[in-house]
Motif scaffolding. Structure first.
Motif, PDB file in Angstrom:
ATOM      1  N   THR A   1       0.843  -1.205   0.000  1.00 45.14           N
ATOM      2  CA  THR A   1       0.000   0.000   0.000  1.00 45.14           C
ATOM      3  C   THR A   1       0.875   1.251   0.000  1.00 45.14           C
ATOM      4  OG1 THR A   1      -0.145   0.151   2.415  1.00 45.14           O
ATOM      5  CG2 THR A   1      -1.828  -1.171   1.306  1.00 45.14           C
ATOM      6  N   ARG A   2       2.176   1.061   0.293  1.00 48.62           N
ATOM      7  CA  ARG A   2       3.108   2.202   0.353  1.00 48.62           C
ATOM      8  C   ARG A   2       4.380   1.872  -0.416  1.00 48.62           C
ATOM      9  NH1 ARG A   2       4.614   2.095   6.059  1.00 48.62           N
ATOM     10  NH2 ARG A   2       5.713   4.020   5.617  1.00 48.62           N
ATOM     11  N   LEU A   3       4.241   1.122  -1.508  1.00 50.60           N
ATOM     12  CA  LEU A   3       5.425   0.603  -2.198  1.00 50.60           C
ATOM     13  C   LEU A   3       6.366   1.707  -2.670  1.00 50.60           C
ATOM     14  CD1 LEU A   3       6.975  -1.870  -3.218  1.00 50.60           C
ATOM     15  CD2 LEU A   3       5.590  -1.813  -5.295  1.00 50.60           C
ATOM     16  N   GLY A   4       5.813   2.715  -3.327  1.00 49.59           N
ATOM     17  CA  GLY A   4       6.657   3.796  -3.854  1.00 49.59           C
ATOM     18  C   GLY A   4       7.427   4.488  -2.742  1.00 49.59           C
ATOM     19  N   GLU A   5       6.707   4.801  -1.686  1.00 45.50           N
ATOM     20  CA  GLU A   5       7.317   5.480  -0.539  1.00 45.50           C
ATOM     21  C   GLU A   5       8.452   4.632   0.064  1.00 45.50           C
ATOM     22  OE1 GLU A   5       5.568   6.301   3.849  1.00 45.50           O
ATOM     23  OE2 GLU A   5       4.116   6.325   2.210  1.00 45.50           O
ATOM     24  N   GLN A   6       8.218   3.342   0.191  1.00 48.40           N
ATOM     25  CA  GLN A   6       9.235   2.476   0.799  1.00 48.40           C
ATOM     26  C   GLN A   6      10.447   2.297  -0.121  1.00 48.40           C
ATOM     27  OE1 GLN A   6       7.480  -1.066   2.596  1.00 48.40           O
ATOM     28  NE2 GLN A   6       6.756   0.231   4.265  1.00 48.40           N
ATOM     29  N   ILE A   7      10.224   2.276  -1.424  1.00 51.70           N
ATOM     30  CA  ILE A   7      11.359   2.206  -2.357  1.00 51.70           C
ATOM     31  C   ILE A   7      12.180   3.490  -2.270  1.00 51.70           C
ATOM     32  CG2 ILE A   7      12.037   2.147  -4.805  1.00 51.70           C
ATOM     33  CD1 ILE A   7       9.816   0.090  -5.256  1.00 51.70           C
ATOM     34  N   ARG A   8      11.489   4.624  -2.134  1.00 49.81           N
ATOM     35  CA  ARG A   8      12.210   5.901  -1.995  1.00 49.81           C
ATOM     36  C   ARG A   8      13.066   5.914  -0.730  1.00 49.81           C
ATOM     37  NH1 ARG A   8       7.430   8.456  -4.253  1.00 49.81           N
ATOM     38  NH2 ARG A   8       7.980   9.211  -6.321  1.00 49.81           N
ATOM     39  N   ILE A   9      12.535   5.358   0.352  1.00 48.18           N
ATOM     40  CA  ILE A   9      13.310   5.288   1.604  1.00 48.18           C
ATOM     41  C   ILE A   9      14.548   4.414   1.383  1.00 48.18           C
ATOM     42  CG2 ILE A   9      13.296   4.495   4.022  1.00 48.18           C
ATOM     43  CD1 ILE A   9      10.258   5.128   4.071  1.00 48.18           C
ATOM     44  N   ALA A  10      14.349   3.261   0.743  1.00 50.37           N
ATOM     45  CA  ALA A  10      15.474   2.345   0.487  1.00 50.37           C
ATOM     46  C   ALA A  10      16.517   3.022  -0.405  1.00 50.37           C
ATOM     47  CB  ALA A  10      14.960   1.057  -0.165  1.00 50.37           C
ATOM     48  N   ASP A  11      16.045   3.728  -1.401  1.00 49.16           N
ATOM     49  CA  ASP A  11      16.926   4.441  -2.332  1.00 49.16           C
ATOM     50  C   ASP A  11      17.768   5.470  -1.562  1.00 49.16           C
ATOM     51  OD1 ASP A  11      17.851   6.493  -4.064  1.00 49.16           O
ATOM     52  OD2 ASP A  11      16.376   5.980  -5.580  1.00 49.16           O
ATOM     53  N   ARG A  12      17.094   6.320  -0.783  1.00 46.50           N
ATOM     54  CA  ARG A  12      17.804   7.376  -0.048  1.00 46.50           C
ATOM     55  C   ARG A  12      18.744   6.821   1.009  1.00 46.50           C
ATOM     56  NH1 ARG A  12      12.992  10.744  -0.532  1.00 46.50           N
ATOM     57  NH2 ARG A  12      12.168   9.804   1.364  1.00 46.50           N
ATOM     58  N   ALA A  13      18.372   5.688   1.607  1.00 45.83           N
ATOM     59  CA  ALA A  13      19.208   5.097   2.662  1.00 45.83           C
ATOM     60  C   ALA A  13      20.481   4.461   2.079  1.00 45.83           C
ATOM     61  CB  ALA A  13      18.412   4.072   3.458  1.00 45.83           C
ATOM     62  N   GLY A  14      20.523   4.281   0.768  1.00 48.55           N
ATOM     63  CA  GLY A  14      21.760   3.842   0.138  1.00 48.55           C
ATOM     64  C   GLY A  14      21.790   2.411  -0.384  1.00 48.55           C
ATOM     65  N   ALA A  15      20.644   1.735  -0.378  1.00 49.87           N
ATOM     66  CA  ALA A  15      20.610   0.383  -0.956  1.00 49.87           C
ATOM     67  C   ALA A  15      20.992   0.501  -2.435  1.00 49.87           C
ATOM     68  CB  ALA A  15      19.222  -0.223  -0.820  1.00 49.87           C
ATOM     69  N   GLN A  16      21.920  -0.344  -2.874  1.00 58.21           N
ATOM     70  CA  GLN A  16      22.388  -0.198  -4.263  1.00 58.21           C
ATOM     71  C   GLN A  16      21.430  -0.816  -5.281  1.00 58.21           C
ATOM     72  OE1 GLN A  16      24.263  -1.452  -1.724  1.00 58.21           O
ATOM     73  NE2 GLN A  16      26.353  -0.672  -1.803  1.00 58.21           N
ATOM     74  N   TYR A  17      20.831  -1.969  -4.924  1.00 57.87           N
ATOM     75  CA  TYR A  17      19.927  -2.643  -5.858  1.00 57.87           C
ATOM     76  C   TYR A  17      18.528  -2.760  -5.249  1.00 57.87           C
ATOM     77  CZ  TYR A  17      24.042  -4.857  -8.265  1.00 57.87           C
ATOM     78  OH  TYR A  17      25.203  -5.136  -8.933  1.00 57.87           O
ATOM     79  N   ILE A  18      17.532  -2.761  -6.123  1.00 59.35           N
ATOM     80  CA  ILE A  18      16.164  -3.116  -5.747  1.00 59.35           C
ATOM     81  C   ILE A  18      15.912  -4.509  -6.345  1.00 59.35           C
ATOM     82  CG2 ILE A  18      13.714  -2.487  -5.908  1.00 59.35           C
ATOM     83  CD1 ILE A  18      15.415  -0.366  -4.409  1.00 59.35           C
ATOM     84  N   HIS A  19      15.664  -5.462  -5.464  1.00 64.32           N
ATOM     85  CA  HIS A  19      15.490  -6.865  -5.884  1.00 64.32           C
ATOM     86  C   HIS A  19      14.004  -7.121  -6.131  1.00 64.32           C
ATOM     87  CE1 HIS A  19      16.766 -11.158  -5.861  1.00 64.32           C
ATOM     88  NE2 HIS A  19      15.608 -11.386  -5.277  1.00 64.32           N
TER      89      HIS A  19
END
Ligand code: DX5
Ligand code: ZN
Length: 220
Positions: free
Chosen positions: A14-32
Motif C-alpha cells: 500500500t506504500r510501495l513507492g514510498e518504501q522504495i524511496r526510503i530504500a533508495d535514499r538510505a543507500g541500498a544499491q539494488y532493488i530486488h
C-alpha cells in the motif's frame, strides 16, 4: 564492492513507492524484484506493470529474480520494463546458455540461480558467460523464511568457482539473510546480499544502514 539488494517482496504494497524511496535514499544499491508464476514456485507475486510503475521513481539497479518456468519467453518483456540484471533459475529452462545470450543481447547483466537442493556444479558450464551466481538460501517462493545453514558451504564453493573463472561473476545470496547471519554469508564469500524482511520489517532506513555497515566492513 559488496552490495545490498533490498527485496521488495516484503514491502508494504500500500506504500510501495514510498518504501522504495526510503530504500533508495538510505543507500541500498539494488532493488530486488521477485517475479513468481505459480508454476516454478507455488506463489504468484507481481510482474511488468508494477516494475514499469516503480521504474519511474528510482534510478537504482533493478535486480530482477525470475522464478518462472521457461524464462526465455519473458526476457524481452522484463528488459522493456527497466531491468538492469535478470537472474533466472537453471532448473527452469533446458537452454540456459541461450537465455544468458538473450539477456546480454539486451545489454543487461545475466544471473543464474540454483535452489537449495541443486548442487553448485550446475553453474560450471556458464562460468564464462554469467555475470552473477545466485545461491538460494531458502526454497524459493516466499519471503520471511529461515536461512538454511546447509547452504553456507555452497556459497563458499560458488565463490571459489567465481574466483577461478576469468569473468569473476558476483556471488549473490537470497533467502533468510538477517542480522544474525550476514557475517556468515559474507565470510563464505557472498558479495551481493538480498535482504527482504530484515529490511522492511521495522525501521527501513535503520535496517539498511545496519546492513550497509556490515557490507562495507567486509570486502571480498
Ligand atoms: C524468495 C525470494 C527472496 C525473498 C527474500 O523466493 O527470492 O528474494 O524476498 O526475503 P527474505 O529476506 O525475507 O528471506
Ligand atoms: Zn529473490
Amino acid at each position: 564492492m559488496n552490495i545490498l539488494s533490498t527485496s521488495i517482496l516484503s514491502a508494504d504494497f500500500t506504500r510501495l513507492g514510498e518504501q522504495i524511496r526510503i530504500a533508495d535514499r538510505a543507500g541500498a544499491q539494488y532493488i530486488h524484484i521477485d517475479v513468481m508464476d505459480g508454476l516454478f514456485v507455488p506463489s504468484i507475486s507481481y510482474g511488468m506493470p508494477v516494475m514499469r510503475s516503480v521504474r519511474k521513481i528510482t534510478e537504482k539497479t533493478f535486480d530482477v529474480h525470475l522464478m518462472i518456468e521457461r524464462p526465455e519467453r519473458y526476457i524481452g518483456a522484463f528488459a522493456d520494463c527497466g531491468a538492469d540484471i535478470i537472474t533466472f533459475h537453471l532448473e527452469s529452462t533446458d537452454r540456459p546458455a541461450a537465455v544468458i545470450e538473450q539477456i546480454h543481447e539486451r545489454g543487461l547483466r545475466a544471473g543464474i540461480a540454483v535452489k537449495p537442493k541443486t548442487p553448485v556444479e550446475a553453474f560450471v558450464p556458464y562460468l564464462g558467460s554469467a555475470d552473477m551466481l545466485l545461491v538460494m538460501t531458502v526454497e524459493p517462493g516466499f519471503g520471511g523464511q529461515s536461512y538454511l545453514e546447509d547452504c553456507t558451504g555452497k556459497i563458499r564453493a560458488a565463490r571459489k568457482m567465481a574466483e577461478e573463472s576469468g569473468r569473476r561473476p558476483d556471488v549473490q545470496v537470497d533467502g533468510g539473510i538477517c542480522r544474525e547471519n550476514i557475517d556468515t554469508v559474507l565470510d563464505a564469500g557472498a558479495n551481493v546480499a538480498v535482504v527482504g524482511s530484515a529490511v522492511f520489517q521495522g525501521d527501513i532506513e535503520k535496517n539498511i544502514k545496519y546492513f550497509l555497515g556490515k557490507l562495507s566492513r567486509q570486502e571480498v
